[in-house]
Design a protein around this motif. Structure first.
Motif, mmCIF file in Angstrom:
data_model
loop_
_atom_site.group_PDB
_atom_site.id
_atom_site.type_symbol
_atom_site.label_atom_id
_atom_site.label_comp_id
_atom_site.label_asym_id
_atom_site.label_seq_id
_atom_site.Cartn_x
_atom_site.Cartn_y
_atom_site.Cartn_z
ATOM 1 N N ARG A 88 0.791 -1.232 0.000
ATOM 2 C CA ARG A 88 0.000 0.000 0.000
ATOM 3 C C ARG A 88 0.826 1.286 0.000
ATOM 4 O O ARG A 88 0.693 2.128 0.913
ATOM 5 C CB ARG A 88 -0.969 0.003 1.190
ATOM 6 C CG ARG A 88 -2.099 -0.991 1.044
ATOM 7 C CD ARG A 88 -3.275 -0.585 1.909
ATOM 8 N NE ARG A 88 -4.492 -1.239 1.449
ATOM 9 C CZ ARG A 88 -5.271 -0.767 0.489
ATOM 10 N NH1 ARG A 88 -4.990 0.377 -0.107
ATOM 11 N NH2 ARG A 88 -6.343 -1.425 0.105
ATOM 12 N N PRO A 89 1.687 1.490 -0.968
ATOM 13 C CA PRO A 89 2.346 2.793 -1.082
ATOM 14 C C PRO A 89 1.317 3.818 -1.582
ATOM 15 O O PRO A 89 0.223 3.437 -1.993
ATOM 16 C CB PRO A 89 3.419 2.547 -2.134
ATOM 17 C CG PRO A 89 2.879 1.447 -2.973
ATOM 18 C CD PRO A 89 2.010 0.607 -2.085
ATOM 19 N N GLU A 90 1.678 5.101 -1.528
ATOM 20 C CA GLU A 90 0.716 6.107 -1.999
ATOM 21 C C GLU A 90 0.659 6.141 -3.518
ATOM 22 O O GLU A 90 -0.373 6.467 -4.101
ATOM 23 C CB GLU A 90 1.099 7.481 -1.462
ATOM 24 C CG GLU A 90 0.764 7.632 0.019
ATOM 25 C CD GLU A 90 1.265 8.959 0.568
ATOM 26 O OE1 GLU A 90 1.293 9.953 -0.177
ATOM 27 O OE2 GLU A 90 1.645 8.980 1.745
ATOM 28 N N VAL A 91 1.786 5.833 -4.160
ATOM 29 C CA VAL A 91 1.814 5.839 -5.618
ATOM 30 C C VAL A 91 2.936 4.912 -6.090
ATOM 31 O O VAL A 91 3.930 4.738 -5.383
ATOM 32 C CB VAL A 91 2.013 7.275 -6.172
ATOM 33 C CG1 VAL A 91 3.372 7.816 -5.805
ATOM 34 C CG2 VAL A 91 1.792 7.334 -7.678
ATOM 35 N N VAL A 92 2.759 4.318 -7.264
ATOM 36 C CA VAL A 92 3.786 3.447 -7.831
ATOM 37 C C VAL A 92 4.258 4.025 -9.149
ATOM 38 O O VAL A 92 3.445 4.482 -9.951
ATOM 39 C CB VAL A 92 3.241 2.035 -8.133
ATOM 40 C CG1 VAL A 92 4.376 1.116 -8.525
ATOM 41 C CG2 VAL A 92 2.502 1.496 -6.966
ATOM 42 N N PHE A 93 5.552 3.999 -9.361
ATOM 43 C CA PHE A 93 6.094 4.334 -10.678
ATOM 44 C C PHE A 93 6.553 3.044 -11.334
ATOM 45 O O PHE A 93 7.298 2.273 -10.732
ATOM 46 C CB PHE A 93 7.279 5.289 -10.542
ATOM 47 C CG PHE A 93 7.993 5.503 -11.837
ATOM 48 C CD1 PHE A 93 7.567 6.477 -12.717
ATOM 49 C CD2 PHE A 93 9.079 4.715 -12.195
ATOM 50 C CE1 PHE A 93 8.206 6.662 -13.932
ATOM 51 C CE2 PHE A 93 9.726 4.888 -13.412
ATOM 52 C CZ PHE A 93 9.281 5.869 -14.274
ATOM 53 N N PHE A 94 6.085 2.794 -12.568
ATOM 54 C CA PHE A 94 6.527 1.606 -13.292
ATOM 55 C C PHE A 94 7.474 2.001 -14.419
ATOM 56 O O PHE A 94 7.141 2.874 -15.220
ATOM 57 C CB PHE A 94 5.332 0.860 -13.890
ATOM 58 C CG PHE A 94 4.541 0.079 -12.879
ATOM 59 C CD1 PHE A 94 5.106 -0.981 -12.203
ATOM 60 C CD2 PHE A 94 3.222 0.411 -12.611
ATOM 61 C CE1 PHE A 94 4.376 -1.709 -11.269
ATOM 62 C CE2 PHE A 94 2.487 -0.306 -11.683
ATOM 63 C CZ PHE A 94 3.067 -1.370 -11.015
ATOM 64 N N GLY A 95 8.631 1.353 -14.465
ATOM 65 C CA GLY A 95 9.585 1.601 -15.552
ATOM 66 C C GLY A 95 9.517 0.469 -16.543
ATOM 67 O O GLY A 95 10.178 -0.550 -16.390
ATOM 68 N N THR A 96 8.684 0.622 -17.562
ATOM 69 C CA THR A 96 8.515 -0.443 -18.549
ATOM 70 C C THR A 96 8.020 0.159 -19.847
ATOM 71 O O THR A 96 7.551 1.289 -19.880
ATOM 72 C CB THR A 96 7.535 -1.512 -18.020
ATOM 73 O OG1 THR A 96 7.351 -2.510 -19.006
ATOM 74 C CG2 THR A 96 6.184 -0.908 -17.690
ATOM 75 N N GLY A 97 8.130 -0.617 -20.923
ATOM 76 C CA GLY A 97 7.684 -0.096 -22.220
ATOM 77 C C GLY A 97 7.377 -1.238 -23.174
ATOM 78 O O GLY A 97 7.653 -2.404 -22.883
ATOM 79 N N GLY A 98 6.784 -0.909 -24.306
ATOM 80 C CA GLY A 98 6.517 -1.909 -25.354
ATOM 81 C C GLY A 98 5.635 -3.043 -24.876
ATOM 82 O O GLY A 98 4.627 -2.841 -24.200
ATOM 83 N N ALA A 99 6.044 -4.272 -25.215
ATOM 84 C CA ALA A 99 5.236 -5.444 -24.863
ATOM 85 C C ALA A 99 5.137 -5.618 -23.351
ATOM 86 O O ALA A 99 4.109 -6.047 -22.830
ATOM 87 C CB ALA A 99 5.850 -6.697 -25.481
ATOM 88 N N GLY A 100 6.208 -5.256 -22.633
ATOM 89 C CA GLY A 100 6.203 -5.362 -21.175
ATOM 90 C C GLY A 100 5.146 -4.465 -20.569
ATOM 91 O O GLY A 100 4.453 -4.838 -19.615
ATOM 92 N N MET A 101 5.007 -3.270 -21.138
ATOM 93 C CA MET A 101 3.996 -2.331 -20.664
ATOM 94 C C MET A 101 2.599 -2.908 -20.840
ATOM 95 O O MET A 101 1.750 -2.810 -19.952
ATOM 96 C CB MET A 101 4.123 -1.044 -21.466
ATOM 97 C CG MET A 101 2.875 -0.221 -21.473
ATOM 98 S SD MET A 101 3.012 1.096 -20.343
ATOM 99 C CE MET A 101 4.190 2.080 -21.248
ATOM 100 N N ALA A 102 2.340 -3.514 -21.993
ATOM 101 C CA ALA A 102 1.029 -4.111 -22.231
ATOM 102 C C ALA A 102 0.731 -5.150 -21.154
ATOM 103 O O ALA A 102 -0.389 -5.249 -20.656
ATOM 104 C CB ALA A 102 0.990 -4.747 -23.621
ATOM 105 N N ASN A 103 1.772 -5.893 -20.769
ATOM 106 C CA ASN A 103 1.600 -6.896 -19.715
ATOM 107 C C ASN A 103 1.263 -6.262 -18.377
ATOM 108 O O ASN A 103 0.402 -6.742 -17.645
ATOM 109 C CB ASN A 103 2.879 -7.715 -19.572
ATOM 110 C CG ASN A 103 2.730 -9.070 -20.191
ATOM 111 O OD1 ASN A 103 1.628 -9.441 -20.589
ATOM 112 N ND2 ASN A 103 3.815 -9.802 -20.283
ATOM 113 N N VAL A 104 1.962 -5.186 -18.040
ATOM 114 C CA VAL A 104 1.698 -4.509 -16.762
ATOM 115 C C VAL A 104 0.254 -4.012 -16.741
ATOM 116 O O VAL A 104 -0.477 -4.229 -15.776
ATOM 117 C CB VAL A 104 2.674 -3.327 -16.565
ATOM 118 C CG1 VAL A 104 2.267 -2.517 -15.349
ATOM 119 C CG2 VAL A 104 4.090 -3.830 -16.407
ATOM 120 N N LEU A 105 -0.166 -3.380 -17.834
ATOM 121 C CA LEU A 105 -1.516 -2.805 -17.865
ATOM 122 C C LEU A 105 -2.574 -3.896 -17.747
ATOM 123 O O LEU A 105 -3.557 -3.757 -17.020
ATOM 124 C CB LEU A 105 -1.712 -1.986 -19.142
ATOM 125 C CG LEU A 105 -0.891 -0.693 -19.224
ATOM 126 C CD1 LEU A 105 -1.118 0.001 -20.552
ATOM 127 C CD2 LEU A 105 -1.245 0.241 -18.077
#
Lengths: 292, 371, 412
Positions: C230-247
């Protein structure tokens, strides 16, 4: 390292291991019966994912579309595999393994570009069936329903393979051919048809793995590269040609990979390789009996 | 075997002149050719040396050297790091590169030679991948994914023609050394082990020691090729240690012919040149390469130089049986033939020759009976 | 609001300046004619997954060329040749060499691959050949490894990290979590984000960080771990296909409803469109180009033309390709010669009109000063995929690292 993190890592390792098992069992079966190290096995996996995407999107939003895709895609892939086997590969069984590796590598290069021609380079994604969407909480860890489904599919495939190889005539012949193909031929059995069937089964499993992985990941060109090297390492540590070895290898591989991330994230990619090195140093022909 | 020896002696008198002419032609290239072709020529020599070093263990040793690219990468990083991180002179780095690669070859080979065939290959991929991971992840030292670029080199190597001449001379010497190794008693033993490891074991040859030495030597030459790549491109990347490149080197050996000395160089030349020109016209280069590979396996399983050698031998034996071999192999450029002659002589020409160690295991009994 | 107004003032000022400059050029006498056409050599990835971006950039470039060549550049046209580097720096470098030595191009353009971009950049410096990087986001290109011959027309990890750091700091978060894919881009953008967050919000604390391997299939355990902390906000460092996976995984877990999350390019339609209804709502993202914002005539005209030519909306690479072509054309018009050194002098500090307003090529680091758009993903009836809403424009000068930062990074 807290317990929840470890539990959820183990769970993810297990569900990943199921996909790895389905794919590498196919590779191992072909390796055992046909003695062909099939490098384009990974391309068939990728093809399975793309075909599943096409089927699922063609059928549209309906709740059953992914189920149809899961049934249809592996069959399409198996058919493609059979065509390649009958037209090309069947003429090369007498060649040495290095030649077969290079031949299947050539097919892999061709298949990759054909997939690109057919689907283009865009990322694709498939929705899991409604019944498998969302997550359930198990022991304080949220697990997506689809992962639980994978955890059930893996053993089911293993059981089906066991029934096929131990309880059906062709399966038994295939097992016998893996041990001594000359003897099988001497008995008057058409080895060529057994080989074709075994190859068909192997390709089916590659396609099934691809179709199963489709809803959990981005479907992209290049997804064959990662899986093929992992599948080869798995069948090696399991014992070449031994499908139960593939199961053991997949579990070892999936779990070391996931847990490695908790231990040393920066160098997590080395853990599966380390596992392979250790296994091969202790047991030079893999964990279980190799048919080679 | 007698005829093979006879073939050997006859053309050797004409050889020095031919070699001198060839050397002069290679060295004169920068003066005549447009710079891009000079660059391509240098790249061909580097990749040719890399493929030839693989062939020492693959074609002559019959080992499943699946991850040869690692040694190339280690050599390249060794030179790059001695210059950029240690600040040592480039000349030292060029000497360090093959030594570092040979050391890596020993460290990996000592484990691999305990296994056979696919197990050997997969263990090598795993061990090699550990080194790849280090190059990829040890960001502060290796530059991680991005690699190291713009590596400074001393003045004589700074121009394209300077780099080319250095590469040509070095690869020339390296090819000479490889030739001597192949022709030495060690080389002969290595090929004997390839053709029948069990028999060699029985007569008291330390099979593993020979194989390990072959891996170390091959790794050293691959490391030298890696250093020469840095001399040419002044960049290193972690992909040099990735298994995909290793498969490409493999293809070069097959394409040119892995039972011939000059085959790998020819294969490397074809791949480098095809890639440079096909890449201009199509984005489907892998489709082309894959198709070539498949056709080759069906119609020319011994590669181009193997095929040419075979044809010439057939023609010579058909035409003037008594003096066979004098005209034919000479025209191919000597080195191509004698290995095939050795291997062919041992295994019975045509049929058994296509098979190094793997098939030898399966067909060991039959071959033993024949010999 | 203040930002928007300032942007408007800037735009008007820039427009006036451009008009004056053009008028001045007209007064200076008849323009000299170039002796031959300008030849651009493009090295980029046209096979494999990154080809999505490579093709998009090329389409934007071609669209701009069609306009530019209609009126010509000092009586000449801009031609181009492309080479496929197949996401391999060895091949990319070799292709760049071929373009320079054999094709004799006047300048090089490329690529999506940071390693290739840095390799070609080192080669370009040695050859004294201008090289414009148009997709690769490594801040080293115009930062630590920058030099006279390399330019960038796209945003980089330093700019994106700074923009997101400032946008999130304004929302008042203090307990941060960092989660990223374990590869070069993941590290670079995460480091940059955290560096700038500590600068703009000294009381920010790091609740924890999570790294996963590149191409990780299943992200559930990682995201679960973060949700439980439960942090207040998360920063994700990802892009391309990896980003689609995170989303996708965020949607499955209902992540964004419990923990706000921010990802650079999360609002890129190239990422959101393939996900369709599978993308999560409420994710913060930044990007330097959106085809539906700003709704200015310039942007709408660009989108209409692009859609007519290529059957789909332009992505950020298309925008980079488009402005790269215009930068090249304007720089030659200003230099009035094919001389490379004069071309570089002309490109330094050049300011052109673009679909998102005037953009300057900053002289100190050769980095295009691009505004970034900050928004949050949302379903709308207008599109079949999620788009950004509540968009805030962060003006270019605010997202750029200072020239002092650059000098420090270059060790000067």
């Amino acid at each position: 390292m807290d317990l929840t993190a470890l539990t959820s890592q183990l769970l993810v390792g297990l569900s990943r291991a199921m996909i790895l098992f389905i794919v590498s069992a196919g590779l191992s079966f072909v390796l055992g019966v046909l003695r062909v190290p099939n490098v384009f096995h990974g391309s068939l996996y990728m093809l399975g994912a793309f075909v599943a995407w096409t089927v699922a999107t063609r059928l549209g939003e309906g709740p059953g579309s992914l189920w149809v895709a899961l049934l249809l895609a592996p069959l399409v892939v198996a058919a493609v595999g059979l065509v390649i086997e009958r037209t090309l590969l069947a003429r090369l069984y007498q060649r040495e393994h290095l030649m077969l590796i290079l031949f299947t590598f050539g097919v892999m290069l061709v298949l990759n570009d054909l997939v690109k021609l057919a689907w283009g380079p865009d990322y694709r994604s498939v929705v899991p069936p409604p019944a498998l969407q969302g997550a359930v909480v198990v022991a304080g860890v949220a697990v997506p329903r689809y992962n639980l489904f994978l955890l059930a599919v893996g053993p089911a495939v293993a059981a089906a393979l066991w029934v096929f190889t131990h309880r059906t005539r062709v399966g038994k012949i295939a097992r016998a051919a893996a041990v001594d193909r000359e003897m099988v031929a001497v008995l008057g059995i058409d080895v060529s048809r057994v080989f074709a069937l075994a190859f068909l089964v192997g390709c089916y499993l590659a396609g099934l793995g691809g179709a199963l992985v489709a809803p959990t990941t981005s479907i992209t060109l290049g997804m064959d590269h990662t899986i093929i090297i992992e599948a080869f390492l798995i069948v090696t540590i399991g014992g070449l040609g031994n499908i139960w070895g593939a199961l053991v290898g997949s579990l070892l591989f999936g779990i070391t990979q996931s847990v490695g991330l908790l231990v040393w994230p920066q160098f997590a990619i080395v853990f599966p390789y380390l596992a392979v090195v250790l296994v091969l140093l202790v047991r030079p022909t893999g964990l279980l009996r190799s048919v080679w | 075997m007698l005829t093979a020896a006879a073939q050997e002696r006859a053309p050797s008198a004409r050889r020095p002149a031919a070699w001198l002419a060839l050397a002069a032609a290679v060295l004169a290239a920068p003066a005549v050719l447009p710079p891009f072709y000079v660059y391509l020529g240098a790249l061909v020599l580097v990749m040719g040396l890399l493929a030839a070093s693989l062939n020492l263990v693959l074609g002559y040793g019959g080992l499943y050297q699946f991850h040869h690219g690692v040694f190339y990468g280690v050599g390249a990083y060794a030179l790059a790091l001695t210059i950029t991180r240690l600040g040592w002179p480039a000349w030292v780095g060029i000497l360090v590169a093959p030594l570092a690669a040979a050391a890596a070859g020993w460290a990996i080979g000592v484990f691999c030679v305990r296994l056979t065939r696919l197990y050997f290959g997969m263990l090598q991929i795993s061990l090699g991948s550990l080194l790849w991971a280090v190059a990829l992840r040890w960001y502060p030292v290796t530059g991680g994914d991005n690699g190291i670029h713009g590596i400074p080199l001393p003045a004589p190597l700074h121009t394209l023609s300077g780099a080319y001449v250095f590469i040509a001379v070095t690869t020339g010497l390296a090819f000479g050394a490889l030739w001597c190794i192949v022709r030495s008693p060690f080389g002969a033993t290595l090929q004997a082990i390839r053709d029948n490891p069990q028999r060699c074991q029985v007569v008291g040859i330390d099979v593993r020691a020979h194989q390990l030495l072959a891996i170390v030597l091959a790794a050293g030459f691959a490391g030298l090729a890696g250093a020469l790549y840095v001399v040419l491109e002044r960049s290193v990347f972690p992909t040099m240690l990735f298994w995909v490149l290793s498969l490409e080197i493999f293809v070069m050996c097959l394409l040119g012919g892995w039972f011939t000395f000059s085959g790998p160089l020819v294969g490397a030349a074809l791949i480098v040149v095809l890639r440079a020109f096909a890449g201009r016209h199509t984005e489907y280069w892998t489709l082309i390469l894959g198709t070539i590979l498949i056709l080759l396996i069906f119609f020319m399983p011994e590669g181009i130089m193997g095929f040419v050698g075979e044809r010439l031998r057939l023609r010579a034996s058909g035409g003037a049986a008594a003096r066979r071999g004098v005209a034919g192999p000479d025209a191919v450029g000597g080195p191509a033939r004698d290995v095939t002659a050795d291997a062919g002589g041992a295994a019975g020409s045509g049929t058994g020759r296509g098979a190094p160690a793997p098939a030898a295991d399966d067909a060991g009994g039959a071959e033993g009976a024949r010999g | 609001m203040g930002q928007v107004r300032r942007g408007l003032v800037l735009a008007v000022a820039a427009g006036t300046a451009l008009a004056v400059a053009v008028a001045a050029a007209g007064v200076a006498g008849p323009a000299p004619r170039l002796e031959r056409n300008i030849k651009v050599g493009i090295v980029d990835t046209y096979s494999g997954p990154p080809a999505v971006f490579g093709n998009d950039a090329l389409n934007g470039f071609k669209l701009a060329l069609a306009d530019i060549n209609r009126e010509g550049v000092l009586g000449a046209k801009i031609e181009f040749v492309t080479r496929d580097e197949r996401f391999s720096p060895e091949i990319g470098l070799s292709m760049a060499r071929e373009l320079v030595l054999q094709e004799r191009v006047d300048l090089l353009v490329g690529t999506i691959n940071s390693a290739t971009a840095l390799a070609i950049s080192a080669f370009a410096r040695e050859q004294r050949m201008p090289f414009i990087v148009w997709i690769s986001k490594s801040e080293a290109i115009t930062g630590a490894k920058g030099h006279r011959y390399v330019f960038s027309t796209g945003e980089n990890t330093a700019m994106a990290g700074k923009a997101l750091a400032e946008a999130l700091a304004k929302k008042g978060y203090t307990r941060y979590w960092l989660g990223a894919e374990d590869y070069e881009y993941g590290h670079a953008i995460t480091n940059s984000f955290w560096r700038f967050t500590k600068r703009v919000k000294p009381d920010a604390t790091l609740a924890g960080q999570t790294w996963w391997r590149l191409g990780e299939i299943d992200l559930v355990p990682y995201l679960t771990q973060i949700m439980q902390a439960r942090p207040e906000v998360v920063f994700f460092g990802t892009g391309g296909a990896g980003m689609a996976n995170v989303l996708r995984t965020m949607r499955v877990l209902g992540f964004a409803a419990r923990v706000p999350a921010a990802i650079h390019t999360a609002i890129d339609h190239a990422v959101l469109r393939p996900l369709g209804p599978n993308a999560p709502e409420g994710v913060f993202g930044t990007i330097d180009y959106l085809f539906y914002y700003p709704e200015s005539p310039a942007n709408q005209a660009f989108v209409r033309a692009f859609q007519a030519a290529y059957g789909g909306p332009p992505g950020f690479p298309a925008f980079h390709g488009y402005i790269t072509a215009h930068f090249i054309a304007e720089a030659y018009r200003k230099a009035r010669t094919l001389d490379r050194e004069k071309f570089i002098d002309a490109l330094e500090g050049l300011r052109i009109a673009t679909p998102v307003g005037p953009v300057e090529m900053r002289p100190c680091d050769h980095q295009a000063v691009l505004p970034l758009f900050f928004g949050v993903t949302k379903k709308t009836p207008q599109f079949e995929f999620l788009v950004a809403s509540d968009i805030v424009t962060i003006p270019g000068p605010e997202v750029m690292p200072t020239c002092d930062d650059i000098r420090r990074a270059r060790g000067q």
